[in-house]
Design a protein around this motif. Structure first.
Motif: not given
Length: 917
Positions: A118, A120, A209, A347-348, A350-351, A395
């Protein structure tokens, strides 16, 4: 793509391992503290002698799941790892702490792999590093019982990683990862109960996801289907199928778990969790307020405490309480994050969603919102939720560091947070070094928890510092006046300080706080078994007074009436009934206790003691053997069964008796009694050299060991080493100047071996000072007078001796000889009698006839009372009386008769010389 992202490089793993080692190296110097004592030190399930099946029948603390006092915490795989520790290092705390450190490092690396799904790579390392150093984890890592969290987390994360592989090409279902997930969920749950919550995380992952749905899309689809304007898409049907399989498997696990706890929730007192027994709305307001309290511990772990029960967090009893603002703020912030993560794609979101799942779902079992737990706040249960917190922080840091203006400051802040957290963790580990340091550190944070004051008192009590312990126990009663346990602690400490009156007063206060029995009504209140110990402790105190035995018995019966399954009450009552000389009733009490627990070696041992009182050694030995079947190294059963075998006179039992005593001295190498009784066995077997070695070892350990000193001297005298016996007898008489038979043996050696008539005379005169009616001592003094050629004094002495023992034929015979000698001397001058006359013969004769019984001078037994129960009834007085001769074998009797015949022949020969024949 996920596979590639989830790879952990060797450098990253090395970095994580290095940081974990740097933060937790000092945990290796900590001992077993707090809950470790119950889970490790007192848990018989760790011992190799305990069947492995017991691990799957008992709870985390070694208590059978069927018992009401069980906490219902079923974690057999965690206990199995403790058992492996015990197998390799027994109770060496270093190995337990080292394994915890290793497991934490493994969790950190697996967590890094999850983060890479989730985040980098850089942010994932940041999240993993923050998780590795977070101080909130010290309870889970440095506290040995925290291993349940560590092991469960490993399989928790592994199950989730396995599930992420269940989506195949073109959205097909790959069943193998799902099967592996179900298996790993089961394993995680057997390590700790919260492991099952990973299923919820897998479901959220699958829907939002893997399939990429958002809440608006799902709602829109549902509305379309309900209106009949569309059908369920095939991809959604596949998703539903996966979720149904997952949920059905989980349901099976839940059913099995409910069966294991036998559909009973654990019983906790209001002291463990005050809010759980509070009325509405205080219960709901307090439980909701605990959520921001836990969140604050994650945000600011500066004040950590090992115990948050009792009065640590006052109840929130009103809507006007200012703390409700914190609750409202927390729910607003959480709600906004949930809306953001479910409503928007990307993505944000989901994280954030997965981070929230990791925070919320694993915390639900400990939240008190659905069922009460045995604590208010527990730092170790934040171990998994902190993973979601670390992902959120990483994050957010990523968002800040991507902005050029804030890049440098974000790196500085990150470095400061990691450094300060690592330093706090390192410092916090030292708090877990001992119980005293742990609870004192907790009191710095929270002074309103009576349990903490009690625990510091216990730590000081274990160090025998009763005066200081009393201060902490009294403070506990002031912090929580209705704490029954605190008043019991005060009473016990007063008892240890020999302040009986104050101890009784404290126990009476504790007793007054117990729920009272209402006549005519069934007693239905649930009482903590440890609180019922107030009756046991009070009874144990007052029964020291012989006039209050019936009162003590009434207290035991009262405890039994409150809880008929209260095993300890039966055990203590059995001990009291033996003291009251009621062995048959004691037998009934122990048999009732055995109905409740047939696997208790102590109970079989106590029953054996009862049969000894009932003069039934055969049945006693059977019960000793049952105790040893359950616990082969039960020290008191080994010792006393060996004595029973020895005293039986059966030579066939001697090898087993010897083996049991050897096992006993292996367990108790500093107890001289074991070596002494090995020496007595060797004497019975005519192994004089071996007997001498055992006796000497007993005397080295206990220089004033009365029985060992005398029997070693006797052994020397019987093996023609009389002069070696003299220094031993000197030591004996130095410690015990009134040891009559020691004086007789010393006098015999001085007169017959050293020819020291005056020394022998002093020995025999000392005997008569102690006991004027001692026939043997008086006769021997008569012999001394004869050796001194004072025939008139010898005659008078023998007349007095004959009056004491008119039926002893040898005294009359010697009197006749002396009178004959006086008559012959008055007629003519005659030569003196030989120096080895009566002394040489009669003294030897009496030595072997009378001292033979001393050979088995009283064998020492022990009296050990543990936790108020009878461990060993005194069967004989310890080391201060002479024991009657045990049964002899036919060979031994024949040897004794030969010696007697030889002595009589020599006597006849001397008498012929005295008579001038």
């Amino acid at each position: 793509l996920l596979e590639k992202m989830a790879d952990v490089s060797l450098k990253e793993a090395a970095l994580i391992l290095g940081v974990v080692a740097a933060c937790y190296w000092n945990s290796l110097f900590c001992g077993f503290v707090f809950d470790d004592v119950s889970a490790i030190l007192d848990n018989k399930d760790l011992h190799p002698s305990t069947p492995l099946k017991n691990l799957f029948q008992n709870d985390f603390w070694g208590t059978p799941m069927s018992e009401e006092r069980s906490h219902k915490s079923y974690r057999p795989l965690t206990v199995l790892t403790f058992r492996l520790n015990y197998l390799f290092s027994e109770l060496n705390a270093v190995s337990y702490h080292f394994l915890n450190l290793v497991f934490h490092a493994v969790v950190c690396i697996v967590f890094l792999k999850v983060c890479k799904l989730f985040l980098d790579s850089r942010s994932s390392v940041v999240a993993s590093l923050l998780f590795a150093v977070h101080p909130i984890h010290t309870e889970a890592v440095t506290g040995v019982v925290g291993r349940a969290e560590l092991l469960s987390s490993i399989f928790f994360l592994a199950a989730f990683l396995s599930y992420t592989k269940s989506k195949g090409p073109d959205n097909t279902i790959v069943w193998t990862p799902i099967a592996v997930t179900v298996f790993l969920v089961a394993v995680a749950t057997l390590c700790k109960e919260q492991g099952i919550t990973v299923v919820g995380i897998c479901c959220v992952y699958e829907v939002f996801i893997a399939q990429g749905y958002t809440l608006p899309v799902l709602l829109d689809t549902a509305v379309q289907i309900l209106r009949g304007k569309g059908s369920i898409p095939f991809a959604m049907l596949q998703t539903l199928l996966k979720l149904i399989v997952l949920m059905f498997s989980t349901l099976l696990l839940v059913v099995v778990r409910v069966q294991v706890i036998q559909s009973q929730l654990p019983v906790f007192t209001r002291f463990d969790n005050p809010a759980a027994v509070s009325p509405s709305p205080a219960r709901q307001l307090t439980f909701n307020y605990l959520l921001p309290v836990n969140a604050w511990l994650l945000l600011n772990p500066s004040e950590l405490c090992c115990d948050w029960t009792m009065g640590t967090i006052p109840l929130v009893e009103s809507l006007l309480d200012v703390r409700n603002v914190a609750t409202l703020t927390f729910f607003c912030f959480l709600g906004s994050l949930i809306v953001f993560s479910l409503r928007y794609p990307g993505d944000s979101s989901k994280t954030v969603l997965m981070a929230l799942c990791l925070i919320v779902l694993p915390f639900i079992p400990a939240s008190n919102l659905f069922f009460p737990v045995g604590f208010v706040v527990a730092e170790r249960v934040l171990y998994v939720p902190s993973m979601g917190f670390c992902i959120l922080v990483a994050h957010g840091w990523k968002k800040l560091s991507n902005k050029s203006v804030l890049r440098k400051i974000s790196w500085v802040c990150l470095a400061v947070v990691l450094f300060t957290h690592a330093l706090k963790t390192l410092h916090r580990n030292w708090d877990w070094e001992s119980e005293y340091t742990l609870f004192m550190s907790a009191l710095k944070v929270n002074k309103n928890n009576a349990k903490l004051w009690n625990n510091v008192g216990h730590a000081l009590e274990n160090e025998k510092n009763f005066e200081r312990a009393l201060q902490f126990f009294i403070q506990a009663t002031q912090v929580q006046p209705d704490d029954i346990g605190a008043h019991m602690n005060v009473g016990r400490t007063y008892k240890n300080l020999n302040k009986t009156k104050e101890a009784e007063e404290s126990y009476m206060i504790a007793k007054s706080l117990m729920p009272q029995i209402i006549p005519g009504k069934k007693y239905a209140a649930r009482v903590a078994p440890n609180h019922l110990n107030v009756y046991i402790n009070l009874a144990n105190l007052i029964r020291a007074n012989e006039s209050r035995l019936e009162e003590a018995d009434q207290l035991y019966r009262q405890a039994i009436s409150m809880r008929p399954d209260f095993k300890q009450a039966y055990i203590s009552r059995g001990e009291l009934l033996l003291k009251m000389n009621k062995p048959l009733k004691a037998k009934e009490a122990y048999l009732r206790a055995l109905e409740l627990d047939r696997s208790n070696a102590d109970l079989w041992y106590n029953l054996a003691i009862v049969f000894i009182e009932l003069k039934d050694p055969t049945e006693a030995l059977k019960n000793f053997n049952r105790a040893l079947e359950l616990n082969p190294m039960h020290k008191l059963a080994l010792f006393n069964s060996a004595l029973l075998m020895q005293e039986s006179g059966d030579a066939r039992l001697r090898p087993e008796a010897k083996q049991r005593l050897l096992n006993y001295v292996k367990e108790e190498p500093q107890d001289a009694n074991g070596y002494f009784n090995l020496g007595m066995l060797a004497m019975d077997d005519k192994k004089d050299t071996e007997a001498e070695a055992w006796m000497k070892k007993a005397i080295r350990l206990q220089p004033n060991f009365r029985s060992a000193l005398f029997n070693l001297a006797l052994l020397y005298s019987q093996t023609a080493k009389e002069l070696m016996a003299l220094p031993i007898l000197e030591d004996l008489l130095k410690y015990y100047p009134d040891h009559t038979k020691g004086l007789i043996l010393k006098g015999d050696i001085l007169m017959n071996q050293k020819k020291d008539i005056s020394g022998a005379k002093m020995c025999f005169e000392k005997i008569l000072e102690l006991d004027p009616n001692n026939v043997q001592g008086k006769h021997n003094l008569c012999v001394v007078y004869f050796e001194e050629r004072d025939l008139m004094k010898a005659e008078k002495c023998l007349v007095e001796t004959l009056a004491l023992a008119p039926h002893e034929e040898y005294i009359q015979r010697h009197l006749n000889i002396v009178r004959s000698k006086i008559a012959s001397l008055s007629a003519a001058e005659q030569s003196s009698l030989p120096a080895d006359g009566i002394a040489a013969v009669e003294e030897k004769k009496k030595s072997f006839e009378n001292l033979k019984e001393v050979k088995n001078e009283k064998k020492a037994t022990q009296t050990t009372v543990n936790k108020g129960q009878l461990k060993n009834k005194k069967r004989t007085e310890r080391n201060n009386m002479d024991k009657e001769t045990p049964k002899k074998s036919a060979k031994e009797i024949k040897d004794i008769e030969k010696k007697r015949v030889a002595a009589l022949k020599r006597l006849e020969e001397i008498e012929r010389i005295l008579n001038g024949e």
